[in-house]
Design a protein around this motif. Sequence first.
Motif: not given
Length: 502
Positions: A42, A59, A63, A89, A91-93, A95-97
């Motif tokens: 992540f 993402p 939530h 899915f 969420r990378h730090r 911002g991309h999924e």
Amino acid sequence: MKNLGIEGLSLEWLLASATDAMLIVDQAGNIVLANPALESMFGYGSGEMLGLALEALVPARFHAAHVGHRADFFEQPRARAMGAGAELFGRHRAGHEFGVEVSLSPLRTSQGLPLVLATVRDVTERKLAQQALQESEARMRAIFETAVDAILTIDEQGVLERLNPAAERLFGYAEAEVAGRNVSMLMPQPHRKLHDGYLAHYRDTGEKRIIGKGREVEGLRKDGSVFPMELSVVEMQLGARRMFTGMVRDISERKQAEEHNRRLMQEISSANEELTNFAYVVSHDLKAPLRGIGSLADWLATDYADQFNDEGKEHMRLLINRVHRMSSLIDGILQYSRVGRVREAQSAVDLNRLLVDVVDLLAPPPQFRITVAPALPTVQAEPTRIQQVFHNLISNAIKYMDKPDGMIEIGCEDDGSHWRFSVRDNGPGIEPRHFERIFQLFQTLASRDRVESTGVGLALAKKIVEMYQGRIWLESQMGQGCTFWFTLPKSGARLSGTGSPA
């Protein structure tokens, strides 16, 4: 990592050394432990995830739902085995999924507080592979459904599984009618009876008789009609199963065309044989009386010469010349008819020696100057045919010369894959409007009473040159002469037309 005091077992050391990404979350949804593999997945540094809300890894659009799912899990904790986890899915730090697969296991602290151990796997590559596989399958289905050729698949027992629309149209069956039945139902006897034996032989020995090869066989339609088809069979291995795909093309039209061509060739062969016999019969039956007329005319002209006036002598001269012309015409027609039908063996023809023989045979008048280019090539051809071409072109130049100092030049040029030959003279020339006509049979430009000509020579030369896949043409200026050009392949040629050995 910190000591969580998990009842019965401390997992910190296990998670730290695990290659799978793992984290432990409390009931409030906060991360209380994350191993290095998860931090790397992540994009977080060592220890940066501790205390972070779990939803930070999800993402934003998920939530609310995720909070509800987490609450449900803690109400009824249960293990979800790896491989049966829910696909989600992450969420990378940055911002991309990316796609993830999660497995959950309930835990408790020594104080009895509920926790959950989550194992996370990045499934991005798997998703890409699945998407590529789906796209490939879609393309194959499109090819299968839209192919012009009929395609059918069978198992190693010969049981039909699939027919594409082209196969349904070709055989007249819907796929559902034949699925599960032996493919031999699409074959007439005796092929039907032998087919299962072919498959059994292949299974036992591995010897391929049809598989991997194309062959012509017969097919049987639903309406009972039999048709010729071209069959290609390929073998496929689908897991533990062995399958065969057959591609079928209806060749009825091709077979009909082949039969039509066979009949035409047979008719042409018969016509050639009849023409050959006719030509020899005509030659014999016409030349025999001509020889008699010629002998009688020579006898009259010699023995009664003193009894003929000038007009009578001229008539006798014309009579004798026309007898000779008729005999030459018959010979010319025979030569023309033999080109392409009667063949002699091809050999290496040295044109330097051949031109010497041609010029000697023609015996041009003393005032003629005939020049032959040095170092002419050697060609692969029928010697007699090549000699006829040069003989006719040179004799024409001699015959129609209108100047006392006649000149003929024979040359050769390199024209790539061909030799380009020329026969140039300084005679009267030929008007452009006659360029095509002079190559037609029996066509002459001068009065036959002035110049003895059968009108066969140039037609014969053209036919021979084209038989060798060359071409012939001329250039000319009136009053200055003309040049006949023709080409011959350097490496020899596959002769066109049909013929028989001489």
